[in-house]
Design a protein around this motif. Sequence first.
Motif, PDB file in Angstrom:
ATOM      1  N   VAL A  19      20.169  16.820   7.182  1.00 15.26           N
ATOM      2  CA  VAL A  19      21.374  16.768   6.345  1.00 15.26           C
ATOM      3  C   VAL A  19      21.075  15.997   5.060  1.00 15.26           C
ATOM      4  CG1 VAL A  19      23.696  15.774   6.177  1.00 15.26           C
ATOM      5  CG2 VAL A  19      23.049  17.089   8.195  1.00 15.26           C
ATOM      6  N   LEU A  20      20.402  14.846   5.189  1.00 18.77           N
ATOM      7  CA  LEU A  20      20.033  14.071   4.009  1.00 18.77           C
ATOM      8  C   LEU A  20      19.074  14.853   3.110  1.00 18.77           C
ATOM      9  CD1 LEU A  20      19.550  10.515   5.567  1.00 18.77           C
ATOM     10  CD2 LEU A  20      21.386  11.263   4.021  1.00 18.77           C
ATOM     11  N   LEU A  21      18.131  15.553   3.715  1.00 12.54           N
ATOM     12  CA  LEU A  21      17.179  16.336   2.937  1.00 12.54           C
ATOM     13  C   LEU A  21      17.877  17.460   2.177  1.00 12.54           C
ATOM     14  CD1 LEU A  21      14.189  16.617   2.220  1.00 12.54           C
ATOM     15  CD2 LEU A  21      13.963  18.166   4.171  1.00 12.54           C
ATOM     16  N   ILE A  22      18.791  18.157   2.823  1.00 17.39           N
ATOM     17  CA  ILE A  22      19.532  19.236   2.162  1.00 17.39           C
ATOM     18  C   ILE A  22      20.402  18.672   1.040  1.00 17.39           C
ATOM     19  CG2 ILE A  22      21.369  20.947   2.500  1.00 17.39           C
ATOM     20  CD1 ILE A  22      20.056  21.443   5.296  1.00 17.39           C
ATOM     21  N   CYS A  23      21.040  17.537   1.284  1.00 11.91           N
ATOM     22  CA  CYS A  23      21.828  16.895   0.223  1.00 11.91           C
ATOM     23  C   CYS A  23      20.920  16.496  -0.948  1.00 11.91           C
ATOM     24  CB  CYS A  23      22.548  15.662   0.751  1.00 11.91           C
ATOM     25  SG  CYS A  23      23.923  16.016   1.842  1.00 11.91           S
ATOM     26  N   GLY A  24      19.752  15.948  -0.652  1.00 12.02           N
ATOM     27  CA  GLY A  24      18.805  15.564  -1.695  1.00 12.02           C
ATOM     28  C   GLY A  24      18.320  16.754  -2.501  1.00 12.02           C
ATOM     29  N   ILE A  25      18.034  17.862  -1.820  1.00 10.77           N
ATOM     30  CA  ILE A  25      17.608  19.077  -2.516  1.00 10.77           C
ATOM     31  C   ILE A  25      18.723  19.571  -3.427  1.00 10.77           C
ATOM     32  CG2 ILE A  25      17.045  21.516  -2.179  1.00 10.77           C
ATOM     33  CD1 ILE A  25      15.534  20.624   0.394  1.00 10.77           C
ATOM     34  N   TYR A  26      19.929  19.613  -2.911  1.00 13.16           N
ATOM     35  CA  TYR A  26      21.063  20.088  -3.698  1.00 13.16           C
ATOM     36  C   TYR A  26      21.289  19.204  -4.922  1.00 13.16           C
ATOM     37  CZ  TYR A  26      25.769  21.305  -5.104  1.00 13.16           C
ATOM     38  OH  TYR A  26      26.861  21.677  -5.849  1.00 13.16           O
ATOM     39  N   LEU A  27      21.310  17.890  -4.729  1.00  8.96           N
ATOM     40  CA  LEU A  27      21.586  16.981  -5.845  1.00  8.96           C
ATOM     41  C   LEU A  27      20.503  17.014  -6.913  1.00  8.96           C
ATOM     42  CD1 LEU A  27      22.972  13.927  -3.856  1.00  8.96           C
ATOM     43  CD2 LEU A  27      24.264  15.446  -5.376  1.00  8.96           C
ATOM     44  N   ARG A  28      19.277  17.321  -6.525  1.00 11.36           N
ATOM     45  CA  ARG A  28      18.186  17.332  -7.488  1.00 11.36           C
ATOM     46  C   ARG A  28      17.962  18.692  -8.134  1.00 11.36           C
ATOM     47  NH1 ARG A  28      18.186  13.405  -4.283  1.00 11.36           N
ATOM     48  NH2 ARG A  28      17.230  11.402  -4.771  1.00 11.36           N
ATOM     49  N   LEU A  29      18.315  19.780  -7.464  1.00  9.24           N
ATOM     50  CA  LEU A  29      18.034  21.108  -8.011  1.00  9.24           C
ATOM     51  C   LEU A  29      19.256  21.850  -8.546  1.00  9.24           C
ATOM     52  CD1 LEU A  29      15.417  22.445  -5.442  1.00  9.24           C
ATOM     53  CD2 LEU A  29      15.010  21.456  -7.685  1.00  9.24           C
ATOM     54  N   CYS A  30      20.447  21.439  -8.153  1.00  7.31           N
ATOM     55  CA  CYS A  30      21.650  22.138  -8.578  1.00  7.31           C
ATOM     56  C   CYS A  30      21.847  22.019 -10.086  1.00  7.31           C
ATOM     57  CB  CYS A  30      22.874  21.577  -7.846  1.00  7.31           C
ATOM     58  SG  CYS A  30      24.400  22.372  -8.322  1.00  7.31           S
ATOM     59  N   ASN A  31      22.027  23.158 -10.735  1.00  8.07           N
ATOM     60  CA  ASN A  31      22.317  23.211 -12.174  1.00  8.07           C
ATOM     61  C   ASN A  31      21.252  22.482 -12.993  1.00  8.07           C
ATOM     62  OD1 ASN A  31      23.874  24.167 -14.243  1.00  8.07           O
ATOM     63  ND2 ASN A  31      25.315  22.472 -14.204  1.00  8.07           N
ATOM     64  N   LEU A  32      20.014  22.690 -12.640  1.00 11.54           N
ATOM     65  CA  LEU A  32      18.901  21.987 -13.271  1.00 11.54           C
ATOM     66  C   LEU A  32      18.689  22.418 -14.724  1.00 11.54           C
ATOM     67  CD1 LEU A  32      16.915  19.834 -12.297  1.00 11.54           C
ATOM     68  CD2 LEU A  32      15.341  21.643 -11.692  1.00 11.54           C
ATOM     69  N   SER A  33      19.214  23.574 -15.112  1.00  6.93           N
ATOM     70  CA  SER A  33      19.041  24.072 -16.477  1.00  6.93           C
ATOM     71  C   SER A  33      19.978  23.400 -17.471  1.00  6.93           C
ATOM     72  CB  SER A  33      19.314  25.565 -16.545  1.00  6.93           C
ATOM     73  OG  SER A  33      18.639  26.246 -15.560  1.00  6.93           O
ATOM     74  N   ASN A  34      20.983  22.705 -16.987  1.00  4.65           N
ATOM     75  CA  ASN A  34      21.959  22.082 -17.881  1.00  4.65           C
ATOM     76  C   ASN A  34      21.961  20.589 -17.668  1.00  4.65           C
ATOM     77  OD1 ASN A  34      22.999  24.391 -19.158  1.00  4.65           O
ATOM     78  ND2 ASN A  34      24.106  24.880 -17.300  1.00  4.65           N
ATOM     79  N   PRO A  35      22.062  19.803 -18.692  1.00  2.00           N
ATOM     80  CA  PRO A  35      22.090  20.183 -20.096  1.00  2.00           C
ATOM     81  C   PRO A  35      20.711  20.626 -20.563  1.00  2.00           C
ATOM     82  CG  PRO A  35      22.038  17.809 -19.900  1.00  2.00           C
ATOM     83  CD  PRO A  35      22.125  18.365 -18.501  1.00  2.00           C
ATOM     84  N   LEU A  36      20.641  21.115 -21.790  1.00  2.00           N
ATOM     85  CA  LEU A  36      19.361  21.530 -22.339  1.00  2.00           C
ATOM     86  C   LEU A  36      18.432  20.326 -22.453  1.00  2.00           C
ATOM     87  CD1 LEU A  36      20.603  23.963 -25.109  1.00  2.00           C
ATOM     88  CD2 LEU A  36      19.708  24.531 -22.852  1.00  2.00           C
ATOM     89  N   LEU A  37      17.173  20.593 -22.694  1.00  2.00           N
ATOM     90  CA  LEU A  37      16.191  19.515 -22.806  1.00  2.00           C
ATOM     91  C   LEU A  37      16.583  18.546 -23.909  1.00  2.00           C
ATOM     92  CD1 LEU A  37      12.907  21.602 -22.604  1.00  2.00           C
ATOM     93  CD2 LEU A  37      13.973  20.313 -20.767  1.00  2.00           C
ATOM     94  N   TRP A  38      16.490  17.268 -23.625  1.00  5.77           N
ATOM     95  CA  TRP A  38      16.733  16.277 -24.668  1.00  5.77           C
ATOM     96  C   TRP A  38      15.425  15.989 -25.385  1.00  5.77           C
ATOM     97  CZ3 TRP A  38      15.058  11.016 -24.109  1.00  5.77           C
ATOM     98  CH2 TRP A  38      14.514  10.703 -22.880  1.00  5.77           C
ATOM     99  N   GLN A  39      15.437  15.167 -26.394  1.00  2.55           N
ATOM    100  CA  GLN A  39      14.312  15.002 -27.313  1.00  2.55           C
ATOM    101  C   GLN A  39      12.976  14.755 -26.617  1.00  2.55           C
ATOM    102  OE1 GLN A  39      15.017  12.279 -30.516  1.00  2.55           O
ATOM    103  NE2 GLN A  39      12.867  11.749 -30.688  1.00  2.55           N
TER     104      GLN A  39
END
Length: 183
Positions: A19-39
């Motif tokens: 459960v912790l691993l799935i939560c960690g995966i979700y929190l780290r990979l969800c919507n990874l494209s936003n926001p755009l790259l910063w400087q």
Amino acid sequence: MKSILKSKNTKWPIFIFFVLLICGIYLRLCNLSNPLLWQDEAETAFYAKQVLNFRLPNAYDRERNLFLYIGALIPISHYSFSSDLIDPNIYGFTQEDFDGDGRLIRHPYGDILVTALSFYIFGPSTFSARVLFALMGVFSLILTYQLGKYLYNRRTGLIAMAFQTFNIVLIAYERQARHYSLG
């Protein structure tokens, strides 16, 4: 009532781990494209593309000097890369940070090479610039659990993993394409 973590039954700790691993995966990979790259991430991505094109992180791509452009590639000055000093107000770099051919020499290459690998596998994008760093963050969850279990016990490993899983500062750093994500 016995604590779930102290139970002799091995199913609960395994369930909690996943459960912790799935939560960690979700929190780290969800919507990874936003926001755009910063400087700084964009700088890493630029150098990664240079590694794919020239096998070394060059500030100069035979047409443009990275440090002549800010934001939307608006030229701010025109001067020869190899002879003039780079304006230290732009990114804080000087000519001493590069060799005569414009290759970066005073910056660790780890984040650049990881991003270049990601671009090679997934193609250049905001998501691909960040995905391997986020996956390393997920891997660090497993290492944290294993270290806590090895040094103390399974319960300590799960508690340490839970703290790391939901630590917003770690999540923010692990989602960035920068060298501190590798630590």
